[in-house]
Write an enzyme that holds these catalytic residues in place. Structure first.
Site, mmCIF file in Angstrom:
data_model
loop_
_atom_site.group_PDB
_atom_site.id
_atom_site.type_symbol
_atom_site.label_atom_id
_atom_site.label_comp_id
_atom_site.label_asym_id
_atom_site.label_seq_id
_atom_site.Cartn_x
_atom_site.Cartn_y
_atom_site.Cartn_z
ATOM 1 C CG ASP A 13 -1.571 -1.291 1.415
ATOM 2 O OD1 ASP A 13 -2.404 -1.660 0.069
ATOM 3 O OD2 ASP A 13 -1.923 -1.859 2.312
ATOM 4 C CD GLU A 14 4.712 -0.467 -0.103
ATOM 5 O OE1 GLU A 14 3.975 -0.730 -1.050
ATOM 6 O OE2 GLU A 14 5.260 -1.217 0.693
ATOM 7 C CE LYS A 16 3.300 -2.357 -4.532
ATOM 8 N NZ LYS A 16 2.987 -2.242 -2.840
ATOM 9 N N GLY A 40 -4.058 -4.542 -4.629
ATOM 10 C CA GLY A 40 -4.986 -3.663 -4.990
ATOM 11 C C GLY A 40 -4.247 -2.446 -5.449
ATOM 12 C CG HIS A 41 -1.122 -2.099 -7.681
ATOM 13 N ND1 HIS A 41 -0.382 -2.964 -8.413
ATOM 14 C CD2 HIS A 41 -0.802 -2.411 -6.371
ATOM 15 C CE1 HIS A 41 0.613 -3.465 -7.545
ATOM 16 N NE2 HIS A 41 0.220 -3.181 -6.283
ATOM 17 C CD GLN A 223 1.091 -8.796 -2.359
ATOM 18 O OE1 GLN A 223 1.626 -9.529 -3.105
ATOM 19 N NE2 GLN A 223 -0.253 -8.541 -2.637
HETATM 20 P P1 IMP Z 1 -2.536 -12.839 1.915
HETATM 21 O O1 IMP Z 1 -1.492 -12.128 0.710
HETATM 22 O O2 IMP Z 1 -3.758 -12.423 1.667
HETATM 23 O O3 IMP Z 1 -2.360 -14.144 2.344
HETATM 24 O O4 IMP Z 1 -2.267 -11.763 3.236
HETATM 25 C C1 IMP Z 1 -1.064 -11.809 3.950
HETATM 26 C C2 IMP Z 1 -0.900 -10.441 4.850
HETATM 27 O O5 IMP Z 1 -0.327 -9.689 3.517
HETATM 28 C C3 IMP Z 1 -2.015 -9.912 5.433
HETATM 29 O O6 IMP Z 1 -1.521 -8.979 6.275
HETATM 30 C C4 IMP Z 1 -2.300 -8.976 4.268
HETATM 31 O O7 IMP Z 1 -3.061 -7.927 4.778
HETATM 32 C C5 IMP Z 1 -1.202 -8.589 3.560
HETATM 33 N N1 IMP Z 1 -1.292 -8.217 2.024
HETATM 34 C C6 IMP Z 1 -1.421 -8.965 1.081
HETATM 35 N N2 IMP Z 1 -1.679 -8.200 0.116
HETATM 36 C C7 IMP Z 1 -1.497 -6.944 0.481
HETATM 37 C C8 IMP Z 1 -1.571 -5.746 -0.329
HETATM 38 O O8 IMP Z 1 -1.641 -5.662 -1.624
HETATM 39 N N3 IMP Z 1 -1.258 -4.731 0.358
HETATM 40 C C9 IMP Z 1 -1.090 -4.641 1.736
HETATM 41 N N4 IMP Z 1 -1.133 -5.597 2.348
HETATM 42 C C10 IMP Z 1 -1.281 -6.778 1.846
#
Ligand code: IMP
Length: 430
Positions: A13-14, A16, A40-41, A223
Site C-alpha cells: 500500500d505504498e 505503487k 490492490g493498485h 505487496q
Molecule cells: P495474503 O497475501 O492474503 O495471504 O495476506 C497476508 C498478509 O499480507 C496480510 O497481512 C495482508 O493484509 C497482507 N497483504 C496482502 N496483500 C497486500 C497488499 O496488496 N497490500 C497490503 N497488504 C497486503
C-alpha cells in the site's frame, strides 16, 4: 531505461499503483511477477478511479502491453471480472494482456481454506490475510499439486480438477467447512478457461524478444518488502517474494537484464493485517493519518494501521532490493502536522538495533528511537518542482535520504498523475 523493477519497501500500500502508472507512460511492457488478487493498485486518471488487482496497471496506457508472469497466482474468475471492468470503461485488454501458461491457478478451495484457516487460528497467530486463497495456492505450487494456466486451458481440465476437488472436499470437511459442488466448480472453471484461453501464452520468449529489441520493461511488484515470505515479518507475511529478486524468478527474465530498482515508500508507514509494526501510532495522530491519507484497503476495505516513517525498515529494503532511488508518496498527508518523527533505530532489551530482527517476538518488543522534526504546516499539493516545497519538507526528505542511503527520484504530493515531481535521481533512468 532498460528494465526497471518497482517494489514496495514497507508493508504494501505504498502507492505503487500511481508510480507504476506514471512510469509506464514510458514503458513498452509492464509485468506482474508475484502475488495475486490480494494486491490492490489504485490509479486515478482525471475523474476516473481504477483499482486493479491482477492486471498490471500499465495497461491503462494504450501503448503498453501487460504480462501476468509465471510467479503470479491467478484467480481466473477474479481476472475475468477485472477484464470485464476495463471493457466497460472502454479499455480493451485483448491482444495487449498475456498470462503466462506457467502461472498457477487459484481455485475455490484455496479461498475456502484461506478463510477457514484464519478462522481456526488462535488470537496471536492470526495473519489477517485478504482471504483471496494466496497462501494455499502457493502451498500447492510448492507441494507440486497445483494446476497451472496451461492446465486450465487444456482439454482434460475436468479430469485434472475432479480428483483435486474430491481430495480438498475431505480436507474442508475435516476443518468444519462446507464442501464444494464439484460439478458446479468444474463447469465454472471450464467456462472461465474458454474466455481466458486467448490471453494465455508462453510469455518467456515474448519477454526475451522484447529485451532483444531494446524495449522498456517495467516489473510491477505487489505487496511490499516487509510482507516478503523470506525477508518480511514472517509468519505475518504474504506467500511470495515481493522483493526485487522475485522479478526474475517470476517472469523468466535473467538478473543481468535488470537495469534499475525503484523503491516506493510512503512518507509515513502503514500496515494492514496483523503482525509487528514498531512505529505504529494507536493515538489521535494515527487516526489523523488514516483520515488524511484515506488509509483503507483497496482490496478488503479494512482500515490500515498508521505510523511514523521507519528508516530501519527502509534500510532493510534498500539492502535486499538494491534500491537505486526512492519514489516517495503521500508527502501531502503530512502537511498539517505540527511535529513529525522518523524512526532511526530500535531499542530492544537494553540493546540498540540497526537492522530488522528475524524473530517477530523480538520485533514486537522493539521500541523505536525517534528523531523529531517540526512540521511545515502548509500545502505541498500545488508543488510542481522540488524547489516549490516548504524548506522543512525538503529537510525531512533530505534526512530520509541520509538515513536510508538512497536518493529521492520521484515525489508524489497527491493522487493524480499531475501531482508528481521528478527529481534528479530519477535521471535518464526514468
Ligand atoms: P495474503 O497475501 O492474503 O495471504 O495476506 C497476508 C498478509 O499480507 C496480510 O497481512 C495482508 O493484509 C497482507 N497483504 C496482502 N496483500 C497486500 C497488499 O496488496 N497490500 C497490503 N497488504 C497486503
Amino acid at each position: 531505461m532498460s528494465s526497471t523493477v518497482l517494489i514496495g519497501a514497507q508493508w504494501g500500500d505504498e502507492g505503487k499503483g500511481k508510480i507504476i502508472d506514471v512510469l509506464s507512460a514510458r514503458a513498452d511492457w509492464v509485468v506482474r511477477y508475484q502475488g495475486g488478487s490480494n494486491a490492490g493498485h489504485t490509479v486515478e486518471i482525471g475523474e476516473q478511479r481504477f483499482v486493479l488487482h491482477l492486471i498490471p496497471s500499465g495497461l491503462l496506457h494504450p501503448a503498453c502491453r501487460g504480462i501476468i508472469g509465471n510467479g503470479v497466482v491467478v484467480d481466473p474468475v477474479a481476472l475475468l471480472k477485472e477484464i470485464d471492468g476495463l471493457r466497460e470503461r472502454g479499455i480493451e485488454p485483448a491482444g495487449r494482456l498475456f498470462v503466462s501458461d506457467r502461472a498457477h491457478v487459484v481455485l475455490p478451495f484455496h479461498r475456502l481454506l484461506d478463510a477457514r484457516r484464519e478462522q481456526n487460528r488462535a488470537g496471536g497467530t492470526l495473519i489477517g490475510t485478504t482471504k483471496r486463497g494466496i497462501g494455499p495456492a502457493y502451498g500447492d505450487k510448492a507441494s507440486r499439486v497445483g494446476l497451472r494456466m496451461a492446465d486450465l486451458v487444456a482439454p482434460d481440465l475436468a479430469d485434472l480438477l475432479r480428483p483435486r476437488l474430491a481430495e480438498q472436499n475431505r480436507i474442508l470437511e475435516a476443518l468444519g467447512a462446507p464442501a464444494m459442488d464439484t460439478a458446479a466448480v468444474v463447469a465454472e472453471y471450464q467456462a472461465a478457461a474458454a474466455r481466458l484461453a486467448p490471453f494465455v501464452a508462453d510469455t518467456i520468449p515474448m519477454l526475451h524478444a522484447a529485451v532483444a529489441r531494446g524495449e522498456r520493461i517495467l516489473f510491477e511488484g505487489a505487496q511490499g518488502t516487509m510482507l516478503d515470505i523470506d525477508f518480511g515479518t514472517y509468519p505475518f507475511v504474504t506467500s511470495s517474494n515481493a522483493t526485487a529478486g522475485g522479478a526474475c524468478a517470476g517472469s523468466g527474465v535473467p538478473p543481468h537484464r535488470i537495469g534499475q530498482v525503484v523503491g516506493v515508500v510512503k512518507a509515513y508507514t502503514t500496515r494492514v493485517g496483523e503482525g509487528p509494526f514498531p512505529t505504529e501510532l494507536k493515538d489521535e495522530t494515527g487516526a489523523r493519518l488514516r483520515e488524511e491519507g484515506r488509509e483503507f484497503g483497496a482490496t478488503t476495505g479494512r482500515p490500515r494501521r498508521c505510523g511514523w516513517f521507519d528508516a530501519v525498515v527502509a534500510r532493510h529494503a534498500v539492502m535486499i532490493n538494491g534500491i537505486d532511488w526512492w519514489a516517495v508518496t503521500k508527502l501531502d498527508v503530512l502537511d498539517a502536522l505540527e511535529t513529525l518523527r522518523i524512526c532511526t533505530a530500535y531499542e530492544c532489551d537494553g540493546r540498540r538495533l540497526e537492522h530488522v530482527p528475524a524473530d517477530v517476538r523480538v520485533l514486537e518488543r522493539c521500541r523505536p528511537v525517534y528523531e523529531d522534526f517540526r512540521g511545515w504546516r502548509s500545502s505541498t499539493r500545488e508543488a510542481t518542482r522540488f524547489e516549490d516545497l516548504p524548506e522543512r519538507a525538503r529537510a525531512y526528505l533530505a534526512r530520509l535520504e541520509e538515513l536510508t542511503g538512497a536518493p529521492v527520484g520521484i515525489l508524489s504530493v497527491g493522487p493524480r498523475r499531475e501531482s508528481t515531481l521528478w527529481l534528479k535521481a530519477a535521471g535518464e533512468g526514468a
